[in-house]
Each structure stands twice: as C-alpha cells, then as structure tokens.
Design an enzyme around this catalytic site. Structure first.
Site, PDB file in Angstrom:
ATOM      1  N   TRP A 102     -51.624  23.872 -31.745  1.00 30.27           N
ATOM      2  CA  TRP A 102     -50.257  23.555 -32.254  1.00 30.27           C
ATOM      3  C   TRP A 102     -50.563  22.051 -32.963  1.00 30.27           C
ATOM      4  CZ3 TRP A 102     -47.184  27.173 -32.528  1.00 30.27           C
ATOM      5  CH2 TRP A 102     -47.353  28.439 -31.593  1.00 30.27           C
ATOM      6  N   ASP A 176     -44.677  16.996 -28.785  1.00 27.96           N
ATOM      7  CA  ASP A 176     -44.414  18.272 -28.648  1.00 27.96           C
ATOM      8  C   ASP A 176     -44.392  18.753 -27.174  1.00 27.96           C
ATOM      9  OD1 ASP A 176     -44.105  21.201 -28.578  1.00 27.96           O
ATOM     10  OD2 ASP A 176     -45.769  21.427 -30.191  1.00 27.96           O
ATOM     11  N   LYS A 200     -39.541  28.441 -23.125  1.00 27.74           N
ATOM     12  CA  LYS A 200     -40.537  28.664 -22.174  1.00 27.74           C
ATOM     13  C   LYS A 200     -39.630  28.214 -20.577  1.00 27.74           C
ATOM     14  CE  LYS A 200     -43.754  27.963 -25.660  1.00 27.74           C
ATOM     15  NZ  LYS A 200     -44.520  29.126 -25.777  1.00 27.74           N
TER      16      LYS A 200
END
Lengths: 364, 364
Positions: A102, A176, A200
């Site tokens: 990521w 993030d 999530k």
C-alpha cells in the site's frame, strides 16, 4: 440461514446486529415509507443520518473540533493521489515509511506531483518488520510524512502501545488507517490527516473516511479536479454531489454498534485477546508458523504458513468445511491469512484455533 | 409498513421487488453464509455478481463488444473531470451543448484542461428549451462533444424519438445520461462515451456506470491520478481497487427487474404513458402549468408551477399528507417537480394527478 466465520481481509465480516437492522429497515426506514437508498441526500431524514454518523465517529475517536470529518468515495487508492494534490503546498517534497504494497502505491501516485523520499523501508525483510526511522534526521521542510498504520497484506502494524508511529514535530503525519481504524486507539492530534476505506472496520465498500486538520484544507491548485479537492467536500459537508448515502448509513450503524460495545478501548482489548489466542497457538505450534515477529505484529491481519502447498490446500479445504472461509493468504505472502476485524467474534477465532490444532494432530 | 410515492429527483424510488430481495438476502446471500457487503471483491461469489450485472446491462442497452462497461465511484461530478483528462488527446478542444446546471459544471471542469466551446446554449430561455445546433458548422478537430441527454433540474430531454441528439460524424459524442439511462432507447453506437450515476434509474448512490468505446481508452497523461484513468479500470475489470460492491449488486437486481419488465422498450412505453398523464393534466389546467414546452420535455423530471408561493406550500403539504413526497421543485426553478423514473409506478402518477385535480377544484 447458516452464517459462516468470514476471515476476509476486506470487504469483511460485519456485526450481525447491523445486518439485521439494515434488513429490517430496508422497505421503510423508521416510518419514512422508504429505504435509505431511496432518500434524497438533501432531505432532513438523510441529513440526520449523516450528522449522526459523523457525531458517532467523533465520539469514538475523540476527534478535536479543528479537524473536519469527510465521507468520500474512491477508497484509499483515490487518497493516494488526493493527499499529494492537496498537501504539496510548499516544498513539494514528502516522506514515506515504506512498509508494503500500500505504501508503494501511495508513493507511486505522489511521485506524479512532487518529490518522494523513502525515510525508512522494510523491503529487505520482505515487509515482515517495521523499519527504524529517526525523525530528527528527516528533512524538516517536507510537506508531509505518510505512514500505513496497519499493513493488511504483510500483517505488520504500528501498534500505538507496542510500536507507536514516529512523531515528526511540525511535519503533518498522514496515515492510511484503512485496516485498523476503530480497532486500536490512536490520538487523532498526532496526525494531520487520517484516511480509511470503510470496508474493513467501518462498514461496506464505497465510502472513504477522511479526518483532516483544518489548516491542511484549501491548498489544492487550480488544475485539481473539484472532486479531488478536500475543500470542495469540507465546504459542502460531504454533500457537494450525491454522497454514498447507503454506505454512510451502514457506517453509522457500525459506529453505533462499536459505541455500544464500549468504544475503541473495549474493541482494542477484545482484539488483543483474539489476536493473542491465534499468535500463542502459532508460536507454540510445530507445524504452523506466523510470518511476523513481535512487536510488529498486526492485531487485524495475521498471515501464517504451513510447510508446503499441499498442506495449505488441505488445511483451507478442512477449514472451509467447518464454516471458516476466506483464509487463503495474499499471493505475495502465500499460505493463510486470518483477518480479525472488530466484527469477528471471539468464537470465530476459538473455532479457527481448534481446527488448526486438530489439523496439526493429524499432520504434525 | 406503509410505502410512500417518492418523487425525489435522486436518490429516488426503487422497485419494491429489489428492496425485498436485498432485505431477504442480507444475512445470507444464496447459501454463502454472508451478506454481499461482506464478500471479498476477489471472491468467485462476487465476481459472479459483477459479471451478471455487466451482462444484464449489455443486454438491456445492446452494448456492442467494442465498448467497455465500467462500474466506478464518484458520480457524474467525477466524470466531469475524468472525461477531459482522458479524452483531450489531440486538439485539447471540446464542444458543449449547454442545457443547464449539469453542463455548466462539466464545462467548468473541462476548462481546467483545455479549450471549451459552447456550441449551443439554452441559457436565454432559462434552460426551458433545447438549443439548435448545426453539426456541420462545428470545428471538426474537437476531441469530443459533450451533451446532457436529460436535464434533471430544468426538465428538458434530448428525446431519441422527438428531439434526438445531434450527430457529429467523426467527433466522439459524450453523454451524461445520469437521469434517463435505461428509461429511453438510445443507440450506444451513436456515442463515444456514456456515463451515469446509478441513483436514479440504476440503483443506489455510490456507483457510476461508464460505457466507453475501446479506442477512447489509454489517452490519459502521466500526471493523471491512476483512479481517474479509464485504462486503470478497464484493465482490471473495475476491480483495480475495491469497487462499490453492494451498489453493483443492487444495480444488478435493478437491471434484472428491468429485463423482466420487458427491457428498455417496455420501460419507455410505460414512461411515455406516465409522463403523458401528467403533461396532459398540466396542459389542460387553469391553475398548474408545465415550465417546458414540447418537444423538449423530459419523461423523467417534470417541473410545474402554481401562481404563487402560498399555493405551492399548500399543495406540497396536501400532497405529503396523501403520501406523495419530495415534490418540491429545485430552487433554481421553484414550484414543484415530479420525477417519474422507471421505478415510479403508474399508480403514483395517477394519485398525483388526482390530488392535483382536487386541489385545482378548491383553489382554481
């Protein structure tokens, strides 16, 4: 109806109470005669939902009043571009803690708009560790430093208690937090900007949470698309255009559920307990092994290996036959991965460990 | 449970069958043991949903194989920037048919990246007409021409039967079809690119349909955010990142419903019938009047006026007490607006006309 234990890394399992309520309110949301999906985003009914959703998130995370909360679209991927397009405002240089797939994608997008500096990288350990970073040696003129608090794929985490994120004084820290928002207590004041896809710990895919300090809003250049300018959304309270109304509603129900569980502290205690159960088993096993060592371990995503593909396949099939699904590891790590988000009950982890122990007895 | 007749311009009323099925499948989607909201976007279960959704849309609109179908996020507003960022590839000049608030916003975004030419404008009639446009007098080097097929706010429409969109030979025609996709039959081959937010005729907010001719993909410059490059999404079949899975599922249910109603032809016939009922009443009324004259009238959004604010308020209150909601007009037109999307049943329009007739008897 038989529900499974769903260990998917995202989209992922949701609290049953939330799903029940959503189903119950589908044809007629609290006497309105319509579904939330059918409500005008300018109506009082929907505005009430939007405001309640923001209020609950502010309560949960203790978000100070000089931070704005935005509910956007496009996921973390859109933030990878939106952050530099808005936060490159002086030096046009940003620093990155490179801890996996990521951060790599965040760096690739930022590089289009300015200079990226890798302040620390754990690439040499296959991203199974957290790289050391000495904030005092960092270029003080960086426009921001970017961090991924929890690495969904590799299973590492800047755990606020065991391995807290570095602090950079005057440089805004951008996080993030897609895969561990609401699961562990971070201090919002330590960050300039936090973003997270909802799919999530905060509901369904299609909504991105952005928490941004007010002084970081308003710096996008004239060529930035209006939809990628934080100011557009801040001015309009996330209703510049039609927001992802139903995803906001579901997030609001999830936030309410977390509040009723006792908030982030209660979730974190439960998450530590769930993760410890699996890590303890892995550390004591002669067959299974965890890929990440303490203190870098994630509470949310726990990759583990068996010696050989055949065993992986056998284990995954057995687990599935017991109602434990989506345990296959990400292709870049292999083996298995158990994602233990807030909504995964203790019973799911207990069942998983039981099936693993049984598997080991027969294959160890 | 009492359902209302919801005349909202968007998000808007959905077929009851779709909502029923979504509620029914919420806890356990067809034996999977989970909700569609909880499914990994990489799972076979979700891939099947995504493929079925695309297949149904292709069937409904007869989309040729050299067009790609993408399910994106960010609404038409994001397309206002994404279209020029991808389609400005030679002259960096685009033409616009300026027919209201939405084309204005599309022009404002395109102007950031190239030259915009207003080929025709109906601003002088307060956007109550469709402006004449002579394609043969248009700059042949334009990278594209942009049109809004149906103007949600002002209630005009390039009706394929009565007032078809102009054709520009070699210049790709780009259509914002947000408010009449699937409601009237357009030939996809007449367009280079069609986009539409889902929240009117295709489900819930949070998903954007893009139908793009293959040769128009792959022209974004190196500074364009990956998420705003059509190629990113075309290469990954809309799964470059986590797509808005639940919105895609709902759209798939809506497409299936439209197919079972007889497809676009059947919807269009019904829509013409519904709209005629209301327009005929308006044209015969001494109290109410339509703001748009034929042949520019929209089948989807029908603005109408009463002589004076007090009457507006009285009418809106009466309508609401009869279960007819969201009839208040957009602030830039005033009065009332009835949105009659595919999912609005004939019974809703009949009831509306009945309440209007009764109101006229007492206030005429």
């Amino acid at each position: 109806m038989t529900r499974v234990f769903n260990f998917s890394a995202g989209p992922s399992t949701l609290p049953e109470e939330v799903l029940h309520l959503a189903a119950e309110e589908m044809m007629d949301h609290r006497g309105s005669g319509m579904s939330v999906m059918e409500m005008s985003h300018r109506s009082k009914m929907f505005t009430d939902i939007l405001e309640a959703t923001e209020r609950r998130l502010r309560d949960l995370m203790s978000i100070p009043s000089h931070y704005r909360v935005l509910f956007l679209q496009g996921g973390a991927f859109t933030q990878f571009a939106m952050v530099p397009l808005n936060l490159f405002r002086k030096s046009h240089r940003a620093g990155f803690l490179h801890t996996g797939s990521w951060s790599k994608k965040a760096i690739a997008e930022a590089r289009k708009y300015g200079e990226t500096q890798i302040l620390a990288s754990s690439e040499d350990t296959g991203f199974t560790t957290l790289p050391p970073c000495e904030p005092s040696r960092v270029d003080p003129d960086l426009d921001y430093v970017h961090i991924t608090t929890n690495n969904t794929i590799f299973g590492t985490c800047y755990d606020p208690k065991l391995a807290p994120p570095p602090r950079f004084e005057a440089i805004p820290l951008v996080a993030d937090m897609s895969s561990n928002i609401l699961a562990q207590r971070y201090r919002v004041e330590d960050f300039g900007l936090i973003y997270a896809g909802a799919q999530k710990n905060a509901g369904m895919a299609g909504m991105t949470i952005v928490i941004i300090r007010e002084d970081l809003i308003g710096h996008a250049g004239p060529k930035v698309p209006a939809m990628l300018d934080y100011q557009t959304h801040a001015k309009a309270n996330s209703c510049h255009n039609t927001p992802p109304c139903y995803a906001i509603y579901i997030a609001g129900l999830v936030f309410d559920w977390v509040l009723r569980q006792g908030g982030i502290e209660a979730m974190e205690a439960r998450n530590r307990h769930k993760a410890a159960l699996l890590y303890d088993f892995l550390d004591g096993s002669d067959l299974f092994r965890a890929t990440v060592a303490p203190p870098a371990r994630s509470l949310m995503n726990i990759p583990f290996l068996l010696p050989g593909d055949d065993l992986d396949q056998a284990f995954l099939a057995e687990a599935e036959s017991q109602g434990l699904v989506n345990l296959k590891g990400h292709r870049s790590v292999g083996g298995m991965r158990a994602s233990l988000y807030n909504a995964m009950p203790m019973a799911g982890v207990e069942k998983l460990v039981e099936v693993m122990a049984d598997f080991e007895r027969r294959h160890g």
